[in-house]
Design a protein around this motif. Structure first.
Motif, PDB file in Angstrom:
ATOM      1  N   TYR A   1      10.908  13.492   5.456  1.00  0.00           N
ATOM      2  CA  TYR A   1      10.565  12.242   6.126  1.00  0.00           C
ATOM      3  C   TYR A   1      11.271  11.062   5.483  1.00  0.00           C
ATOM      4  O   TYR A   1      11.746  11.122   4.350  1.00  0.00           O
ATOM      5  N   GLU A   2      11.327   9.979   6.245  1.00  0.00           N
ATOM      6  CA  GLU A   2      11.686   8.667   5.719  1.00  0.00           C
ATOM      7  C   GLU A   2      10.578   7.717   6.146  1.00  0.00           C
ATOM      8  O   GLU A   2      10.001   7.856   7.234  1.00  0.00           O
ATOM      9  N   LEU A   3      10.253   6.765   5.279  1.00  0.00           N
ATOM     10  CA  LEU A   3       9.147   5.851   5.549  1.00  0.00           C
ATOM     11  C   LEU A   3       9.656   4.417   5.475  1.00  0.00           C
ATOM     12  O   LEU A   3      10.366   4.041   4.535  1.00  0.00           O
ATOM     13  N   TYR A   4       9.291   3.632   6.474  1.00  0.00           N
ATOM     14  CA  TYR A   4       9.679   2.220   6.535  1.00  0.00           C
ATOM     15  C   TYR A   4       8.424   1.362   6.571  1.00  0.00           C
ATOM     16  O   TYR A   4       7.509   1.605   7.375  1.00  0.00           O
ATOM     17  N   ASN A   5       8.367   0.337   5.728  1.00  0.00           N
ATOM     18  CA  ASN A   5       7.285  -0.637   5.809  1.00  0.00           C
ATOM     19  C   ASN A   5       7.852  -1.976   6.286  1.00  0.00           C
ATOM     20  O   ASN A   5       9.034  -2.075   6.639  1.00  0.00           O
ATOM     21  N   ARG A   6       6.998  -3.000   6.273  1.00  0.00           N
ATOM     22  CA  ARG A   6       7.443  -4.286   6.843  1.00  0.00           C
ATOM     23  C   ARG A   6       8.602  -4.874   6.052  1.00  0.00           C
ATOM     24  O   ARG A   6       9.497  -5.502   6.638  1.00  0.00           O
ATOM     25  N   ASN A   7       8.602  -4.682   4.753  1.00  0.00           N
ATOM     26  CA  ASN A   7       9.714  -5.189   3.959  1.00  0.00           C
ATOM     27  C   ASN A   7      11.030  -4.526   4.367  1.00  0.00           C
ATOM     28  O   ASN A   7      12.081  -5.177   4.422  1.00  0.00           O
TER      29      ASN A   7
ATOM     30  N   LYS B   1       0.837  -1.198   0.000  1.00  0.00           N
ATOM     31  CA  LYS B   1       0.000   0.000   0.000  1.00  0.00           C
ATOM     32  C   LYS B   1       0.875   1.252   0.000  1.00  0.00           C
ATOM     33  O   LYS B   1       1.901   1.310   0.675  1.00  0.00           O
ATOM     34  N   THR B   2       0.461   2.258  -0.747  1.00  0.00           N
ATOM     35  CA  THR B   2       1.192   3.527  -0.799  1.00  0.00           C
ATOM     36  C   THR B   2       0.605   4.499   0.213  1.00  0.00           C
ATOM     37  O   THR B   2      -0.614   4.759   0.207  1.00  0.00           O
ATOM     38  N   ILE B   3       1.447   4.984   1.101  1.00  0.00           N
ATOM     39  CA  ILE B   3       1.040   5.981   2.090  1.00  0.00           C
ATOM     40  C   ILE B   3       1.392   7.363   1.544  1.00  0.00           C
ATOM     41  O   ILE B   3       2.542   7.635   1.205  1.00  0.00           O
ATOM     42  N   LYS B   4       0.414   8.239   1.464  1.00  0.00           N
ATOM     43  CA  LYS B   4       0.643   9.586   0.960  1.00  0.00           C
ATOM     44  C   LYS B   4       0.957  10.535   2.113  1.00  0.00           C
ATOM     45  O   LYS B   4       0.250  10.543   3.129  1.00  0.00           O
ATOM     46  N   VAL B   5       2.029  11.305   1.922  1.00  0.00           N
ATOM     47  CA  VAL B   5       2.463  12.284   2.916  1.00  0.00           C
ATOM     48  C   VAL B   5       2.361  13.669   2.279  1.00  0.00           C
ATOM     49  O   VAL B   5       2.819  13.858   1.146  1.00  0.00           O
ATOM     50  N   PRO B   6       1.753  14.634   2.942  1.00  0.00           N
ATOM     51  CA  PRO B   6       1.639  15.973   2.352  1.00  0.00           C
ATOM     52  C   PRO B   6       3.000  16.534   1.946  1.00  0.00           C
ATOM     53  O   PRO B   6       4.016  16.241   2.579  1.00  0.00           O
ATOM     54  N   GLU B   7       3.002  17.324   0.893  1.00  0.00           N
ATOM     55  CA  GLU B   7       4.243  17.913   0.398  1.00  0.00           C
ATOM     56  C   GLU B   7       4.853  18.858   1.431  1.00  0.00           C
ATOM     57  O   GLU B   7       4.151  19.464   2.236  1.00  0.00           O
ATOM     58  N   GLY B   8       6.171  18.958   1.374  1.00  0.00           N
ATOM     59  CA  GLY B   8       6.873  19.921   2.215  1.00  0.00           C
ATOM     60  C   GLY B   8       7.440  19.354   3.494  1.00  0.00           C
ATOM     61  O   GLY B   8       8.149  20.062   4.224  1.00  0.00           O
ATOM     62  N   PHE B   9       7.151  18.075   3.789  1.00  0.00           N
ATOM     63  CA  PHE B   9       7.686  17.450   5.009  1.00  0.00           C
ATOM     64  C   PHE B   9       8.935  16.638   4.672  1.00  0.00           C
ATOM     65  O   PHE B   9       8.992  15.958   3.644  1.00  0.00           O
TER      66      PHE B   9
END
Length: 353
Positions: free
Chosen positions: A54-60, A44-52
């Motif tokens: 961030y780094e995103l980690y999923n289970r993989n 699933k793709t998690i959308k993050v508002p522009e301008g932040f």
């Protein structure tokens, strides 16, 4: 004026959904780095508002980074947030849930919860003697008559535990009895939880000094494949408090408030909690009686000692606790692998002191 601790603090957010809630927090969060831990389906793709930033980690990602040790990170439970604590390289962590919005103080002004947490962490705590004016370091307060001068320097603050307006953090039976209850009380106070006193820590509005107490902030084995849920933050809080008491660190609770927007389903919660409701009658006395030796002079040593005691004493209640004790050890191994001691603070005391 530059944001406080801009380069020294990460914001950790566990989620299964798009992070639209960040728009409300933009004035307060945008200067900081975010670590997003995606629970559930990694496709699933998690959308993050522009301008932040961030780094995103999923289970993989968790499986790739930790390998076999990824077994200690919960799946399909917000306890997965503690992976963000582990991979952060900052001194401070603030963690918040994605259903928590900006609250207003009694004057109608938006509350900058992060700024207040930072203030709490940068001021000492007073766990050894209770001050009846609560936080003596707050504006307009001080130590009251009779407070020992020898204790007025306080101790370093390891944890700042914030509260919630609107939906209170109730267990399932209380939710069922009081389905319409809302918290509208704004109490303008911060207090240090006394030494020797446990508390039910909630992870939805929480900040801590990662250098001082980070390795103990393990949210346990919860969620998918486990017999219990919704005790992740409380388990961490009980471990943290015992270790803070032993190492001479402080835990504060009270301000800041956030607005908790959504009540979770009490019937689903009851299914997750019911074993914990029985078990906690043994778990809490266990932590109240837990002791740590003088040799436990680092957070890691304290935590491993607690894991042995969990296996020995709580393992008699249910096999789950032996599994949890193993996961506690695995967590410390993974933490130390990603955070070599040469560059980390692991002795529970501030550097240079």
């Amino acid at each position: 004026m530059a944001p406080l601790l801009k380069d020294e603090l990460d914001i950790v957010i566990p989620t299964i959904r798009n992070l639209d809630f960040l728009e409300m927090w933009r004035p307060f969060f945008q200067p900081y780095h975010l670590i997003i831990v995606q629970d559930g389906d990694p496709a699933k793709t998690i959308k993050v508002p522009e301008g932040f930033d961030y780094e995103l980690y999923n289970r993989n990602d968790i499986n790739r980074i930790l390998g076999p040790r990824s077994s200690c990170i919960s799946f399909k439970d917000s306890a997965c947030r503690c992976f963000g604590y582990m991979v952060s390289k900052k001194k401070y962590i603030f963690t918040i849930d994605d259903d928590c919005f900006v609250a207003k103080d009694p004057s109608g002004k938006d509350i900058n919860a992060l700024a207040k947490h930072i203030q709490n962490l940068l001021c000492p705590s007073t766990p050894l003697f209770f001050n009846t004016l609560y936080d003596p370091y707050a504006d307009g307060a001080d130590f009251v008559r009779g407070y020992p001068f020898s204790l007025r320097e306080g101790v370093p603050t390891a944890v700042s535990h914030g509260l919630w307006l609107n939906i209170p953090d109730y267990d399932a039976p209380t939710q069922l009895v009081k389905p319409r209850e809302r918290n509208g009380r704004y109490v303008d106070a911060v207090m240090t939880i006394p030494k020797g006193t446990l508390f039910p820590m909630c992870g939805m509005n929480l900040a801590f000094d990662r250098d001082l107490i980070g390795p103990a902030m393990y949210f346990g084995l919860m969620g998918d494949g486990q017999p219990i849920g919704r005790y992740d933050d409380m388990w961490a809080g009980w471990c943290v408090k015992v270790i803070c008491d032993h190492l001479g660190l402080g835990v504060k609770t009270g301000l800041p408030y956030i607005w908790h927007s959504k009540a979770s389903n009490p019937f689903v919660n009851l299914k997750k909690e019911y074993k914990g409701i029985f078990w906690q009658e043994d778990i809490i006395p266990f932590f109240q009686a837990a002791t740590l030796s003088k040799d436990c002079d680092t957070v890691q040593k304290c935590y491993l000692s607690l894991s042995h005691q969990v296996r020995e004493k709580l393992g008699k209640i249910d096999p789950y606790f032996a599994k949890l004790a193993d996961a506690m050890v695995t967590w410390i191994e993974a933490w130390d692998t990603l955070n070599p001691k040469e560059g980390a603070q692991a002795n529970g005391k501030p550097k240079g002191k």
